[in-house]
Motif scaffolding. Structure first.
Motif, PDB file in Angstrom:
ATOM      1  N   UNK A  55     -34.895   5.864  12.954  1.00  0.00           N
ATOM      2  CA  UNK A  55     -34.966   5.428  13.748  1.00  0.00           C
ATOM      3  C   UNK A  55     -36.278   4.271  13.662  1.00  0.00           C
ATOM      4  N   UNK A  56     -36.783   4.706  12.246  1.00  0.00           N
ATOM      5  CA  UNK A  56     -38.101   3.698  12.448  1.00  0.00           C
ATOM      6  C   UNK A  56     -37.978   3.094  11.864  1.00  0.00           C
ATOM      7  N   UNK A  57     -35.986   2.302  11.153  1.00  0.00           N
ATOM      8  CA  UNK A  57     -35.831   1.528  10.640  1.00  0.00           C
ATOM      9  C   UNK A  57     -35.057   0.425  11.627  1.00  0.00           C
ATOM     10  N   UNK A  58     -34.535   0.951  12.484  1.00  0.00           N
ATOM     11  CA  UNK A  58     -32.889   0.866  13.128  1.00  0.00           C
ATOM     12  C   UNK A  58     -33.419   0.021  14.278  1.00  0.00           C
ATOM     13  N   UNK A  59     -34.177   0.765  14.741  1.00  0.00           N
ATOM     14  CA  UNK A  59     -34.868   0.687  16.120  1.00  0.00           C
ATOM     15  C   UNK A  59     -36.466   0.640  15.872  1.00  0.00           C
ATOM     16  N   UNK A  60     -37.520  -0.378  15.342  1.00  0.00           N
ATOM     17  CA  UNK A  60     -38.490  -0.164  14.917  1.00  0.00           C
ATOM     18  C   UNK A  60     -39.725   0.147  16.612  1.00  0.00           C
ATOM     19  N   UNK A  61     -40.970   0.959  16.489  1.00  0.00           N
ATOM     20  CA  UNK A  61     -41.355   1.388  16.863  1.00  0.00           C
ATOM     21  C   UNK A  61     -42.617   1.722  16.534  1.00  0.00           C
ATOM     22  N   UNK A  62     -43.880   1.877  17.456  1.00  0.00           N
ATOM     23  CA  UNK A  62     -44.981   1.595  16.327  1.00  0.00           C
ATOM     24  C   UNK A  62     -45.353   0.832  15.574  1.00  0.00           C
ATOM     25  N   UNK A  63     -45.469   0.991  14.334  1.00  0.00           N
ATOM     26  CA  UNK A  63     -45.816   0.235  13.343  1.00  0.00           C
ATOM     27  C   UNK A  63     -45.016   0.168  12.014  1.00  0.00           C
ATOM     28  N   UNK A  64     -44.337   0.995  12.289  1.00  0.00           N
ATOM     29  CA  UNK A  64     -43.057   1.098  11.120  1.00  0.00           C
ATOM     30  C   UNK A  64     -42.932  -0.154  10.399  1.00  0.00           C
ATOM     31  N   UNK A  65     -42.479  -1.343  11.095  1.00  0.00           N
ATOM     32  CA  UNK A  65     -42.113  -2.086  10.048  1.00  0.00           C
ATOM     33  C   UNK A  65     -43.091  -3.279   9.321  1.00  0.00           C
ATOM     34  N   UNK A  66     -44.283  -2.549   9.585  1.00  0.00           N
ATOM     35  CA  UNK A  66     -44.696  -2.927   8.369  1.00  0.00           C
ATOM     36  C   UNK A  66     -44.952  -2.765   7.668  1.00  0.00           C
ATOM     37  N   UNK A  67     -44.455  -1.299   6.580  1.00  0.00           N
ATOM     38  CA  UNK A  67     -44.447  -0.500   5.509  1.00  0.00           C
ATOM     39  C   UNK A  67     -43.048  -0.336   5.291  1.00  0.00           C
ATOM     40  N   UNK A  68     -43.759  -0.415   3.796  1.00  0.00           N
ATOM     41  CA  UNK A  68     -41.696  -0.625   3.077  1.00  0.00           C
ATOM     42  C   UNK A  68     -41.903   0.989   2.426  1.00  0.00           C
ATOM     43  N   UNK A  69     -40.471   0.972   2.901  1.00  0.00           N
ATOM     44  CA  UNK A  69     -39.943   2.958   2.582  1.00  0.00           C
ATOM     45  C   UNK A  69     -38.585   2.552   2.651  1.00  0.00           C
ATOM     46  N   UNK A  70     -38.096   3.841   2.164  1.00  0.00           N
ATOM     47  CA  UNK A  70     -36.345   3.355   2.369  1.00  0.00           C
ATOM     48  C   UNK A  70     -35.853   4.766   3.538  1.00  0.00           C
ATOM     49  N   UNK A  71     -35.012   4.380   3.342  1.00  0.00           N
ATOM     50  CA  UNK A  71     -34.404   5.970   4.609  1.00  0.00           C
ATOM     51  C   UNK A  71     -33.067   6.888   3.475  1.00  0.00           C
ATOM     52  N   UNK A  72     -33.253   8.208   2.617  1.00  0.00           N
ATOM     53  CA  UNK A  72     -33.009   8.533   1.800  1.00  0.00           C
ATOM     54  C   UNK A  72     -31.624   9.305   2.815  1.00  0.00           C
ATOM     55  N   UNK A  73     -29.812   8.558   2.277  1.00  0.00           N
ATOM     56  CA  UNK A  73     -29.553   9.835   3.091  1.00  0.00           C
ATOM     57  C   UNK A  73     -28.040  10.580   2.061  1.00  0.00           C
ATOM     58  N   UNK A  74     -27.035  11.325   1.879  1.00  0.00           N
ATOM     59  CA  UNK A  74     -26.034  11.981   1.521  1.00  0.00           C
ATOM     60  C   UNK A  74     -25.118  11.411   1.146  1.00  0.00           C
ATOM     61  N   UNK A  75     -24.003  12.252   0.216  1.00  0.00           N
ATOM     62  CA  UNK A  75     -22.674  11.698   0.494  1.00  0.00           C
ATOM     63  C   UNK A  75     -22.067  12.889   1.114  1.00  0.00           C
ATOM     64  N   UNK A  76     -22.109  14.394   0.250  1.00  0.00           N
ATOM     65  CA  UNK A  76     -21.098  15.283   1.197  1.00  0.00           C
ATOM     66  C   UNK A  76     -21.488  15.690   2.380  1.00  0.00           C
ATOM     67  N   UNK A  77     -22.202  15.581   3.000  1.00  0.00           N
ATOM     68  CA  UNK A  77     -22.429  16.370   4.380  1.00  0.00           C
ATOM     69  C   UNK A  77     -22.557  18.038   4.352  1.00  0.00           C
ATOM     70  N   UNK A  78     -23.271  17.863   3.505  1.00  0.00           N
ATOM     71  CA  UNK A  78     -23.386  19.269   3.389  1.00  0.00           C
ATOM     72  C   UNK A  78     -24.509  20.314   3.182  1.00  0.00           C
ATOM     73  N   UNK A  79     -25.131  21.418   2.618  1.00  0.00           N
ATOM     74  CA  UNK A  79     -26.048  22.068   3.208  1.00  0.00           C
ATOM     75  C   UNK A  79     -26.983  21.034   1.641  1.00  0.00           C
ATOM     76  N   UNK A  80     -26.778  21.072   0.585  1.00  0.00           N
ATOM     77  CA  UNK A  80     -26.887  20.448  -0.344  1.00  0.00           C
ATOM     78  C   UNK A  80     -27.520  19.160  -0.237  1.00  0.00           C
ATOM     79  N   UNK A  81     -26.830  18.462   0.733  1.00  0.00           N
ATOM     80  CA  UNK A  81     -27.507  17.083   0.533  1.00  0.00           C
ATOM     81  C   UNK A  81     -28.617  17.228   1.697  1.00  0.00           C
ATOM     82  N   UNK A  82     -28.092  18.375   3.087  1.00  0.00           N
ATOM     83  CA  UNK A  82     -29.645  17.981   3.760  1.00  0.00           C
ATOM     84  C   UNK A  82     -30.670  18.762   2.867  1.00  0.00           C
ATOM     85  N   UNK A  83     -30.996  19.445   1.936  1.00  0.00           N
ATOM     86  CA  UNK A  83     -32.068  19.864   1.163  1.00  0.00           C
ATOM     87  C   UNK A  83     -32.762  18.229   0.667  1.00  0.00           C
ATOM     88  N   UNK A  84     -31.159  18.185  -0.177  1.00  0.00           N
ATOM     89  CA  UNK A  84     -31.895  17.068  -1.105  1.00  0.00           C
ATOM     90  C   UNK A  84     -32.146  15.601   0.204  1.00  0.00           C
TER      91      UNK A  84
END
Lengths: 267, 366
Positions: free
Chosen positions: B229-258
């Motif tokens: 939501x910080x990227x999809x529907x920005x609130x507060x001042x988040x649209x001023x900063x440069x950051x990534x949204x990390x995503x996984x691939x497999x949807x298992x516990x290891x990806x959640x950890x990463x």
């Protein structure tokens, strides 16, 4: 940007720095009274005021301010209902000025076409009277809000989920509200791809509250509906496992109802 | 002949790996789970009911006690909702303070998760590492508002206290140190073979299931859905900063950890930029009427908490108290998928999967 701040400088009388203790109460009483004109409160020029006059003037000013505030709040509420900009309306009402004759008609919200399209879709595929009300909730990011008739909700939910144009695959929130005259369940479906969200309200009576379950459509609704059943007592026919979720199974009554009285006063 | 029968096993409500008072009744066939029924409500305090008799400033401390591992984001969602209803403007310095504490809180919250998750799986020492680092963040919060867990820091219109002298400099040092500590964490745990064999391919689901169950936060992003939501529907001042949204691939516990580990890095990046842009002076409190009385109407506001989408639905009748206040708690919604994930898994994986969802029971029960 509250309207109070705009008015403060020219209106504060000398003694107004001490807060009026029953100012709040007065606000309720003068709801229907229109804000008095500025001249009425202005003192005659160069004459020593008596104490009574001073008190009366102070009271009139305070009343005028409170009345304007209430009027502004009402105007804002009405404007929000009607789908016009609440904030602009409240500002003009608070200022009460005639120098800008008529606010130019506000351009419709950028979400208005979206709302119109959805309403048309619902009317077309369900029934002409499926939609009770439709408006844009401006303070809430121009959220298209639709009040649906209870008996059409299940079909409408299917439409929201599966229709190519809507395809709301994500149900972000479900909440129940007890309005004392009726119960209402509010759904917030969302299309994650084009990020268009909606607010759908379904009403039901308080004696036999029942709204078809949408758990078969959105799995998220499962526990949310259980929670609403538990705390507000709304029945969801079609729910796979409608049990209490927060309160103990043998609890009597539904705590979030406005008229709820605890069985054991100690609790 | 060996006689076999189904075993009904009760896990919790007092069990260390349930992270609070959560109970789950599992039906076992040998070591394999055939059915799981979560039971909750042991921590239900009726926050929503209590709120109907309190004014908005009085409700803020109650939000601290919902997700007590991430109280700052809870404070924010309520204040933000009320501000939006009233159309208040927040001074920039106040908004920066809020954003900084929220991101610090996200780091602290993920550290708690990291430590306790490994503790669940059987590694003791990472827990001590994580808590000693989290302690530094809590110390900074303590300096700021005098509390370590339930801060009651934000107000409608701004924040209660300005940063004390030298506080921002301390945050800067903390951020710098955290990068090194994260490297150490990865050395210590992330490549460990025993650890990997415990969490890889466990508790797997695909993006469609995740969306259908309304999951949010790392539980959704681990399936590859880029939804923050910080990227999809920005609130507060988040649209001023440069950051990534990390995503996984497999949807298992290891990806959640990463995903969660990477989110700590992204939070640190936001913090770095926020400290850089932090306004030297300014108000910490906006112009707010003495009595906070939102106009009649309705609003649903949502932000990204460490656990996902936390939402606040307010119905106001123009009074100082809300007519109805409902919180959409990410833990409560995310937990729904648990019974589905557990079926067919072995008993040892119960703790791995439950820990991977990252719940806080104060929030589940509310």
């Amino acid at each position: 940007m509250s309207e109070e701040n705009n008015r403060e400088p020219e209106e504060v009388p000398t003694a107004a720095s001490s807060p009026e203790p029953d100012g709040e109460k007065k606000a309720e009483e003068v709801v229907t009274q229109p804000p008095p004109a500025e001249e009425a409160t202005a003192p005659p020029a160069r004459r020593v005021e008596t104490d009574e006059e001073k008190a009366a003037r102070r009271k009139a000013t305070l009343e005028a301010r409170e009345a304007a505030k209430v009027a502004a709040a009402q105007a804002a509420a009405q404007a929000a209902q009607a789908g016009t900009d609440g904030r602009v309306a409240s500002k003009t009402a608070a200022e009460g000025e005639g120098n800008q004759e008529e606010q130019p008609v506000k351009p419709p919200s950028h979400n208005q076409p979206l709302l119109d399209r959805v309403v048309a879709l619902l009317r077309e595929s369900l029934s002409e009277e499926a939609v009770e009300e439709a408006y844009i909730n401006e303070p809430n990011d121009h959220l298209p809000t639709i009040v649906l008739k209870n008996e059409y909700w299940l079909d409408a939910a299917h439409l929201f989920r599966n229709h190519v144009e809507l395809s709301c695959n994500y149900l972000r929130n479900v909440s129940g509200v007890d309005y004392e005259t009726h119960l209402e369940v509010v759904y917030y479906p969302l299309n994650m791809d084009n990020r268009s969200g909606y607010c759908i309200k379904v009403r039901t009576n308080r004696d036999q509250p029942s709204i078809p379950s949408v758990t078969p459509i959105w799995e998220t609704a499962n526990w949310n509906e259980r929670e609403i059943y538990d705390l507000l007592g709304v029945d969801f026919p079609g729910h796979p496992d409608l049990r209490r979720i927060m309160m103990p199974d043998d609890w009597i009554g539904h705590p979030l109802r406005k008229d709820y009285v605890p069985l054991d006063p100690e609790v | 002949m060996i006689r076999t029968e189904e075993l009904l096993l009760n896990v919790g409500p007092q069990h260390p790996s349930t992270h609070g008072v959560f109970r789950i009744i599992v039906k076992l066939d040998g070591e394999v789970i055939t059915e799981a029924t979560p039971v909750m409500g042991y921590l239900h305090r009726g926050t929503e009911k209590l709120a109907e008799n309190l004014n908005f400033t009085q409700i803020i401390p109650y939000t601290d006690r919902m997700d007590y591992v991430s109280a700052m984001t809870n404070n924010y969602v309520l204040c933000h909702a009320v501000e939006k209803m009233m159309g208040l403007e927040i001074p920039e310095r106040a908004e920066f303070m809020r954003l900084i504490v929220m991101e610090m809180q996200r780091v602290a919250s993920h550290l708690v998760w990291w430590g306790t998750y490994l503790l669940d799986i059987g590694a003791m020492s990472p827990f001590l590492y994580a808590f000693s680092d989290r302690e530094r963040i809590l110390q900074l919060f303590n300096e700021l508002c005098g509390a370590r867990l339930t801060y009651n820091y934000m107000r409608v219109g701004g924040v209660k206290w300005d940063a004390p002298e030298g506080w921002i400099a301390k945050v800067k040092i903390l951020v710098k140190d955290m990068y090194n500590r994260l490297d150490e964490y990865h050395n210590l745990v992330s490549g460990n073979e025993i650890f990997l064999s415990r969490i890889k391919g466990i508790g797997q689901y695909d993006a469609k299931t995740a969306i259908d169950y309304g999951l949010s936060g790392a539980n959704l992003r681990c399936t590859g859905v880029k939804w923050d939501l910080r990227k999809a529907e920005p609130y507060s001042l988040y649209d001023r900063f440069d950051f990534d949204v990390p995503v996984g691939k497999n949807g298992d516990c290891f990806d959640r950890y990463e995903v969660r580990m990477e989110e700590i890095v992204q939070s640190l990046r936001i913090l770095e930029q926020a400290i850089e842009q932090f306004p030297g002076e300014g108000d910490t409190m906006g112009k707010v009427p003495r009595v906070i009385r939102p106009p009649a109407g309705e609003i649903y506001v949502r932000i990204e908490s460490p656990r996902g989408e936390i939402g606040c639905h307010i119905v106001s009748k123009g009074k100082a108290e809300p007519f109805r206040l409902k919180f959409r708690r990410p833990s409560f919604v995310n937990l729904q998928i648990l019974p589905k994930l557990l079926v067919g898994e072995s008993m040892t994986n119960l703790v791995t999967i439950l820990g991977g969802i990252d719940i806080v029971l104060g929030e589940v029960d509310c």
